[in-house]
Design a protein around this motif. Sequence first.
Motif, short mmCIF file in Angstrom:
data_model
loop_
_atom_site.label_atom_id
_atom_site.label_comp_id
_atom_site.label_asym_id
_atom_site.label_seq_id
_atom_site.Cartn_x
_atom_site.Cartn_y
_atom_site.Cartn_z
N MET A 177 -23.09 11.16 23.01
CA MET A 177 -21.82 11.01 22.28
C MET A 177 -22.04 10.13 21.05
SD MET A 177 -18.29 9.27 23.63
CE MET A 177 -18.41 10.16 25.18
N GLU A 178 -21.54 10.57 19.92
CA GLU A 178 -21.68 9.78 18.71
C GLU A 178 -20.77 8.56 18.76
OE1 GLU A 178 -22.21 13.79 15.96
OE2 GLU A 178 -20.96 12.13 15.30
N LYS A 179 -21.27 7.45 18.26
CA LYS A 179 -20.48 6.22 18.29
C LYS A 179 -19.21 6.34 17.46
CE LYS A 179 -24.26 3.02 19.27
NZ LYS A 179 -25.01 1.84 18.79
N SER A 180 -19.27 7.19 16.42
CA SER A 180 -18.11 7.30 15.54
C SER A 180 -16.96 8.07 16.22
CB SER A 180 -18.49 8.02 14.24
OG SER A 180 -19.08 9.27 14.52
N LEU A 181 -17.29 8.81 17.30
CA LEU A 181 -16.24 9.50 18.04
C LEU A 181 -15.69 8.54 19.09
CD1 LEU A 181 -17.88 13.00 18.60
CD2 LEU A 181 -16.22 12.39 16.88
N ASN A 182 -15.06 7.48 18.61
CA ASN A 182 -14.72 6.38 19.52
C ASN A 182 -13.28 6.37 19.98
OD1 ASN A 182 -13.64 5.69 17.09
ND2 ASN A 182 -14.59 3.67 16.95
N GLN A 183 -12.44 7.29 19.46
CA GLN A 183 -11.06 7.35 19.91
C GLN A 183 -10.91 8.61 20.77
OE1 GLN A 183 -8.03 5.74 16.91
NE2 GLN A 183 -9.60 6.56 15.57
N SER A 184 -10.98 8.42 22.08
CA SER A 184 -10.96 9.57 22.98
C SER A 184 -9.72 9.52 23.86
CB SER A 184 -12.22 9.62 23.84
OG SER A 184 -12.28 8.49 24.70
N TYR A 185 -9.23 10.72 24.21
CA TYR A 185 -7.99 10.84 24.96
C TYR A 185 -8.14 11.98 25.98
CZ TYR A 185 -6.44 8.18 20.92
OH TYR A 185 -6.34 7.22 19.93
N PHE A 186 -7.71 11.70 27.20
CA PHE A 186 -7.77 12.72 28.24
C PHE A 186 -6.56 13.64 28.12
CE2 PHE A 186 -10.40 9.37 30.14
CZ PHE A 186 -11.54 10.12 30.43
#
Length: 282
Positions: free
Chosen positions: A1-10
């Motif tokens: 997973m890229e660090k910049s993809l840091n806003q994740s939501y289920f």
Amino acid sequence: MEKSLNQSYFSYCKINLGLQVLNKRSDNFHNLSSIFVEVNLSDQLFFKPSDKVTVTSTNDIIANLKDNTIIKAYQVLERYAPVSKQHYNIHLVKNIPMGSGLGGGSSNAATTLNTLNALWKLNLTTEQLISIGSEIGSDVPFFINGKNQYVEGIGDKLSRLPNLKLSNYHILIINPNIHIDTAWAYRALKKGLQVPKRYPKFLDSNNQVNWGLLKNDFENVVFSTYPEISKLKEKLISREVLYAGLSGSGSTVYGIFDNKNEAMLASNLFPSYNTYITSSIA
């Protein structure tokens, strides 16, 4: 997973505890009655700042759709956002089976609406988001709040069920990877305009599920057309299951167990299908 993809939501899916199609409306939609239960089988959405909106996915079909539900939700909510808003690349990790009666696409849309409402600081109310969601799809309003809700109308009449406790049960989901066309399923029911005078509410006097009252009207037409799906339910009810049925118009079938070990043993009956053991969010 890229660090910049840091806003994740289920983005969770749902099952239907019972579904009765009451009548066909003059606008050709149908009124229904059902308990929607949000369960913890989920997709995941990652929001990354970008110069323009883009949607990528682990699922090539969704990634190549120009009008997927995430894009639709984004474009609808843009009407309420300032011109100077931050755009996002939205990356969808797809785990919920598509076209399966679990509401994955509707959940993705609702997650997008809720997330952008927060990221863009729009301060839209829940009621406003539900109204906006109804423009995208009939199941989207449910997923704005999720959990357990009684759903009526065309999916637009929602009643929360805070006293309905289902989280101690174990839900075995079986997906046969058969696509059921929802429009076909409604046509096959051949419902008229008249509303039945009485229909079950699926709940007892304490607002708990009455397993004996549950039924899904789509089972008659789906099972007769797709015997393979019918056999899934037959196998489930041969076990110590509280209830087994079709979710939505299918093709997913599920069983509810009060014993996790029994749910795991039952899953062994379906070696050639995708199975998931999950539970309700609430």
